[in-house]
Design a protein around this motif. Structure first.
Motif, PDB file in Angstrom:
ATOM      1  N   THR B   8       0.824  -1.204   0.000  1.00 23.77           N
ATOM      2  CA  THR B   8       0.000   0.000   0.000  1.00 23.77           C
ATOM      3  C   THR B   8       0.863   1.261   0.000  1.00 23.77           C
ATOM      4  O   THR B   8       2.069   1.189   0.189  1.00 23.77           O
ATOM      5  CB  THR B   8      -0.957  -0.025   1.224  1.00 23.77           C
ATOM      6  N   GLY B  10      -1.130   4.784  -0.456  1.00 24.04           N
ATOM      7  CA  GLY B  10      -1.945   5.997  -0.526  1.00 24.04           C
ATOM      8  C   GLY B  10      -1.777   6.667  -1.872  1.00 24.04           C
ATOM      9  O   GLY B  10      -2.673   6.684  -2.707  1.00 24.04           O
ATOM     10  N   ILE B 124      -7.778   6.073  -0.802  1.00 22.59           N
ATOM     11  CA  ILE B 124      -8.195   5.478   0.473  1.00 22.59           C
ATOM     12  C   ILE B 124      -9.650   5.011   0.385  1.00 22.59           C
ATOM     13  O   ILE B 124     -10.345   4.920   1.372  1.00 22.59           O
ATOM     14  CB  ILE B 124      -8.006   6.463   1.652  1.00 22.59           C
ATOM     15  N   HIS B 129      -9.216   0.153   1.000  1.00 25.73           N
ATOM     16  CA  HIS B 129      -9.636  -0.240   2.340  1.00 25.73           C
ATOM     17  C   HIS B 129      -9.707  -1.764   2.468  1.00 25.73           C
ATOM     18  O   HIS B 129      -9.180  -2.348   3.423  1.00 25.73           O
ATOM     19  CB  HIS B 129     -11.004   0.381   2.654  1.00 25.73           C
ATOM     20  N   ASP B 151       1.270  10.855   2.380  1.00 27.17           N
ATOM     21  CA  ASP B 151       0.228   9.867   2.126  1.00 27.17           C
ATOM     22  C   ASP B 151       0.529   8.545   2.841  1.00 27.17           C
ATOM     23  O   ASP B 151      -0.381   7.866   3.317  1.00 27.17           O
ATOM     24  CB  ASP B 151       0.071   9.619   0.621  1.00 27.17           C
ATOM     25  N   ARG B 154      -0.571   8.856   6.313  1.00 22.41           N
ATOM     26  CA  ARG B 154      -2.033   8.740   6.375  1.00 22.41           C
ATOM     27  C   ARG B 154      -2.446   7.263   6.340  1.00 22.41           C
ATOM     28  O   ARG B 154      -3.317   6.828   7.090  1.00 22.41           O
ATOM     29  CB  ARG B 154      -2.634   9.495   5.191  1.00 22.41           C
ATOM     30  N   MET B 155      -1.805   6.487   5.469  1.00 19.22           N
ATOM     31  CA  MET B 155      -2.107   5.054   5.387  1.00 19.22           C
ATOM     32  C   MET B 155      -1.780   4.355   6.707  1.00 19.22           C
ATOM     33  O   MET B 155      -2.507   3.466   7.140  1.00 19.22           O
ATOM     34  CB  MET B 155      -1.312   4.385   4.251  1.00 19.22           C
ATOM     35  N   LEU B 158      -4.586   4.720   8.982  1.00 15.76           N
ATOM     36  CA  LEU B 158      -5.714   3.854   8.636  1.00 15.76           C
ATOM     37  C   LEU B 158      -5.430   2.391   8.992  1.00 15.76           C
ATOM     38  O   LEU B 158      -6.305   1.678   9.476  1.00 15.76           O
ATOM     39  CB  LEU B 158      -6.040   3.967   7.136  1.00 15.76           C
TER      40      LEU B 158
END
Lengths: 88, 269
Positions: B8, B10, B124, B129, B151, B154-155, B158
């Motif tokens: 991953t 972002g 996202i 997800h 980014d 940010r991931m 999450l």
């Protein structure tokens, strides 16, 4: 700034600027990440209520949400203007 | 039980699919039965990077909808018998994926495979997800560049809040940093964030650095995962990453700049 300084700064490059900007931004985004999702709404509504009685603008109010292991603190700061009452 | 890895970032274009293809191939070449799944519904590309685009009959969404069995949809890789590809659907939209459907497929695959690599789409939204929701390990692919680092952070947020492990209060997802498109020369000149800078900002365990390399485009042009180009720097970087992930002790490479002929002749060391 002398000519020599000009060459020196260009040699230090832009990476240090990138790092500094990211450190500030990431710290800020991390602190707001753990906030409850109702916080922005709460902030807006509180501001509306306060505005009914006191002549303040958005910048005069600051919210601070902190989370420790066992407690959460919501801190609300209002800077009152010199003549604050609306009907005085 | 299989170990589920999500790749991953972002941000788009940082090398998620290149990385998914390379590490899935690397794990399979090391003798582990591996499946790699494209979660980018509507914009599938893993098939192209793996060189199996003409062998796609059924896809991920067909299996979720019960229109095909898992065995019908899985494509066996032409280079390695232990590697299987589950392509994304090209015609459906991303809402075709459901949490139950994805969970069921991963559960079925877990019985037969040792590793499942989930190639996340950028962004996202739903596909991203669901790609990370069931993960045990996360490979966070980051470029040494401000928007990619932001980014990635940010991931990470999450991964630690919106994943199955987080929701069920299990041991958190193990997160690893893969720093790609790295140019030691530019770092030396102060034009690019260094490995240390990015690690300091993201506080992540570094699994490896992949240098900016011509071999990555060559590999995607021909549809062979870059890890099979054993002579290339990027191929070797991915081989190191797979080895480190499997617990081998490999010193980090590709962090310092290559010396040119001049440097070799006249450099101090």
């Amino acid at each position: 700034m002398s000519l020599l300084d000009y060459f020196r700064t260009s040699k230090t490059g832009s990476a240090s600027v990138a790092k500094e900007r990211l450190q500030i931004l990431v710290a800020h985004e991390r602190s707001s990440r753990n906030q409850p999702s109702y916080l922005p709404q709460l902030q807006r509504e509180l501001l509306e209520v306060i505005k009914k009685y006191i002549n303040v603008d958005q910048e005069a109010i600051s919210f601070n949400f902190e989370q420790d292991d066992d407690q959460e603190t919501l801190e609300l700061n209002i800077v009152l203007p010199d003549h604050h009452a609306k009907n005085s | 039980m299989a170990r589920i890895i999500v790749v991953t970032s972002g941000k788009g274009g940082v090398g998620k699919t290149t990385t998914s293809a390379a590490i899935a191939m690397g794990l399979a070449k090391k003798g582990h039965k591996t499946a790699v799944i494209d979660f980018d519904v509507g914009l599938r590309n893993l098939d192209l990077i793996m060189g199996c685009e003409r062998r796609v009959v059924y896809d991920f969404v067909n299996v979720i909808n019960g229109e095909a069995s898992l065995n019908q949809a899985l494509i066996r890789d032409k280079h390695c018998d232990l590697l299987y590809i589950l392509p994304a659907s090209q015609t459906r939209d991303k809402d075709a994926l459901s949490q139950e459907g994805v969970g069921k497929i991963l559960e079925d695959l877990s019985r037969d495979f040792e590793y499942i690599v989930c190639d996340s789409p950028a962004g996202i939204e739903k596909g991203a997800h669901l790609a990370m929701y069931f993960a045990d390990d996360a490979f966070v692919v980051t470029n040494p560049e401000v928007s990619s680092v932001r980014d990635s952070d940010r991931m990470l947020g999450l991964l630690s809040s919106k994943s199955r492990r987080a929701e069920q209060n299990e041991e958190p997802i193990k997160e690893y940093l893969l720093l790609s498109r790295y140019s030691p020369d530019r770092v030396k000149l102060g034009e690019m964030l260094s490995v240390d800078d990015v690690q300091e900002i993201l506080s992540l365990h570094l699994l490896g650095v992949i240098p900016e390399s011509k071999s990555v485009l060559n590999a995607s042009n021909s549809g062979t995962p870059v890890i099979l180009d054993e002579k290339s720097d990027a191929g070797q970087a991915y081989a190191d990453i797979v080895a480190r992930y499997l617990g081998e002790d490999k010193p980090h490479r590709f962090i310092d700049e290559k010396k040119g002929l001049f440097g070799k002749l006249f450099g101090s060391k």
